[in-house]
Design an enzyme around this catalytic site. Structure first.
Site, short mmCIF file in Angstrom:
data_model
loop_
_atom_site.label_atom_id
_atom_site.label_comp_id
_atom_site.label_asym_id
_atom_site.label_seq_id
_atom_site.Cartn_x
_atom_site.Cartn_y
_atom_site.Cartn_z
N ASN A 92 1.07 -1.14 0.07
CA ASN A 92 0.00 0.00 0.02
C ASN A 92 0.87 1.31 -0.03
O ASN A 92 1.51 1.74 1.19
CB ASN A 92 -0.82 0.02 1.34
N LYS A 146 3.55 0.70 2.79
CA LYS A 146 3.25 -0.33 4.01
C LYS A 146 3.43 -1.63 3.21
O LYS A 146 2.77 -1.61 2.07
CB LYS A 146 1.98 -0.13 4.56
N ARG A 155 -2.89 -2.12 -3.39
CA ARG A 155 -3.79 -1.55 -2.97
C ARG A 155 -3.90 -0.18 -3.94
O ARG A 155 -2.82 0.63 -3.93
CB ARG A 155 -3.96 -0.98 -1.36
N HIS A 189 -13.27 2.68 0.61
CA HIS A 189 -13.19 1.76 1.32
C HIS A 189 -14.01 0.38 1.08
O HIS A 189 -14.10 -0.48 1.84
CB HIS A 189 -13.86 1.93 2.83
N GLY A 205 -10.54 7.80 8.72
CA GLY A 205 -11.49 8.19 7.62
C GLY A 205 -12.81 7.38 7.83
O GLY A 205 -12.57 6.31 8.17
N ARG A 225 -11.84 15.22 8.59
CA ARG A 225 -12.48 16.00 7.36
C ARG A 225 -13.87 16.25 7.93
O ARG A 225 -14.50 15.55 8.58
CB ARG A 225 -12.86 14.81 6.30
N ASP A 260 -8.24 12.41 17.37
CA ASP A 260 -8.18 10.76 17.89
C ASP A 260 -9.50 10.67 18.92
O ASP A 260 -9.63 11.36 20.04
CB ASP A 260 -6.98 10.77 18.60
N GLU A 289 -8.37 -5.54 5.61
CA GLU A 289 -8.32 -5.17 4.22
C GLU A 289 -7.14 -5.90 3.22
O GLU A 289 -7.21 -6.18 2.30
CB GLU A 289 -8.15 -3.85 3.98
#
Ligand code: AMP
Length: 401
Positions: free
Chosen positions: A11, A18, A90, A179, A211, A240, A282, A385
């Site tokens: 990813n 990652k 991804r 997603h 997200g 966001r 957070d 995922e």
């Protein structure tokens, strides 16, 4: 150690990479890595395997290729390199071109490039990462798994904006959703957990991480989702805003002397839980602060839960009925507080909460959190995922597992 073929899942971001090596059969991650600050002189990569964690500085041109080469060297140390059978990537945006995961060839690379206009921050980084991995793992099949693909089953009434048609036909302005890989995994897992067929379930799945989005999944297919052309639309997220009145752009231009780029950055990076609380994006930090009387933290969590509850009702309309509301993602899987608040708004749909079950379904444990015997069900199902990407990759690479 197992002898199953292993899948490397990558990813790539613009300055990060990652990676995870998975055994698709057991779902076990044998080695993982995170490269950071790629493109900068202080680039480094951190490896995790067998409970050990260590950091290596990345020299050369500090590029994605250098990071993938370092990963290959680490795989050799663990004698894993010759067991990797395919690489799964991804990819955030597949536009309308990609409705499923696909083996990567030159045409697929050109099509991913064509989607850069829709994901200018993400797709160029994915292309860099794919090229780097193709150079280092030259003999292996590479597979692209798209965040948007699952939502390509949405009907036109769900994906079109009420704007002039030419914005759609000429510029591709429509709702795409994100997603998707997580939703596909969680829909399958929910059916498995309930011992029912995916094709008979009407689910509303809330993927709540930094997200956040929510999707109506009917008979295993996406019918509507909260993210749009970009990930900015929909729920309140970590930083966001989610849905706002689009006139806020011109209002702020005129009254706050901000330009488009500044407003866009503000809505993406300084809004959401962070903007409302003036404290943090957070959820854990906000829950602690709210418990200690921080008004902004409590308000942020309340707006988050209320917006989410309204969207659960909207997604129930998209499905025509509701068998289960499913929580997933870092917040969905762990925040008993948020789940309780959301469900407190949803008695109108017949949803309920069992407080003990809610406390028990945390930290990776799946569970039904609605009251026994009541429907619709409310559930917690952890997402994965990486495993979904690895499974698609194994299947498209023709591996027998
Ligand atoms: P993700 O992007 O899926 O990794 O999710 C990140 C979000 O999950 C952050 O807002 C975290 O605060 C939240 N989160 C993780 N663990 C907990 C927890 N135990 N309680 C509440 N929120 C949590």
């Amino acid at each position: 150690m197992s002898n199953h073929p292993l899948i490397l899942v990558l990813n790539c971001g613009s300055s990060s990479l990652k990676g995870a090596v998975l055994d698709v059969v057991s779902g076990k991650v044998l080695l993982s890595c995170v490269a950071e600050k790629l493109g900068f002189a202080d680039a480094f990569i951190t490896f995790k395997a067998d409970g050990d964690k260590h950091k290596v500085a990345l020299g050369g041109d500090h590029s994605h290729t250098v990071a993938v080469e370092a990963l290959m060297a680490e795989l050799k140390v663990h004698h894993l390199h010759h067991k990797i059978a395919a690489v799964g990537h991804r990819v955030v945006h597949g536009g309308e071109r990609f409705t499923h995961s696909t083996l990567i060839d030159d045409q697929v690379m050109r099509d991913i490039e064509a989607c850069i206009v829709l994901a200018p921050l993400h797709n160029p980084a994915h292309i860099l990462g794919i090229r780097a991995a193709q150079a280092v793992f030259a003999d292996l099949p590479h597979v692209a798994v798209f965040d948007t693909a699952f939502h390509q089953t949405m009907p036109e009434q769900a994906y079109r904006y009420a704007v002039p048609t030419e914005l759609y036909t000429q510029y591709g302005v429509r709702r795409y959703g994100m997603h998707g890989t997580s939703y596909r995994f969680v829909a399958q897992e929910t059916a498995r957990f309930l011992g029912r067929a995916e094709t008979e379930l009407a689910l509303v799945i809330a993927h709540l991480g930094n997200g956040a989005s929510i999707t109506a999944v009917l008979n295993g297919q996406s019918r509507d989702t909260s993210m749009g052309l970009t990930p900015l639309e929909g729920l309140v997220m970590g930083t966001r805003s989610g849905d706002i009145d689009p006139s806020i752009f011109s209002f702020l231009q005129e009254n706050a002397n901000l330009d488009m780029a500044e407003i866009t950055a503000m809505l993406n990076h300084k809004s959401g839980l962070l903007g409302l609380s003036d404290l943090s994006n957070d959820c854990r930090t906000l829950e602690e602060a709210a418990a200690n009387g921080h008004k902004g933290a409590l308000l942020a969590l309340e707006v988050f839960a209320y917006r989410l509850a309204k969207y659960v009702a909207a997604m129930t309309v998209a499905n025509g009925r509701l068998d289960a509301l499913v929580f997933t993602g870092g917040i969905g899987e762990n925040s008993t507080f948020v789940r309780e608040k959301v469900l407190s708004h949803l008695a109108v749909l017949g949803l309920s909460i069992d407080h003990d079950a809610n406390l028990a379904a945390c930290f990776g444990r799946a569970g039904i959190i609605s009251q026994p015997g009541k429907t619709p069900l409310a559930l917690v199902i952890p997402t994965n995922e990486e495993l979904m990407i690895a499974q698609d990759t194994a299947q498209l690479a023709g591996l027998s597992i």
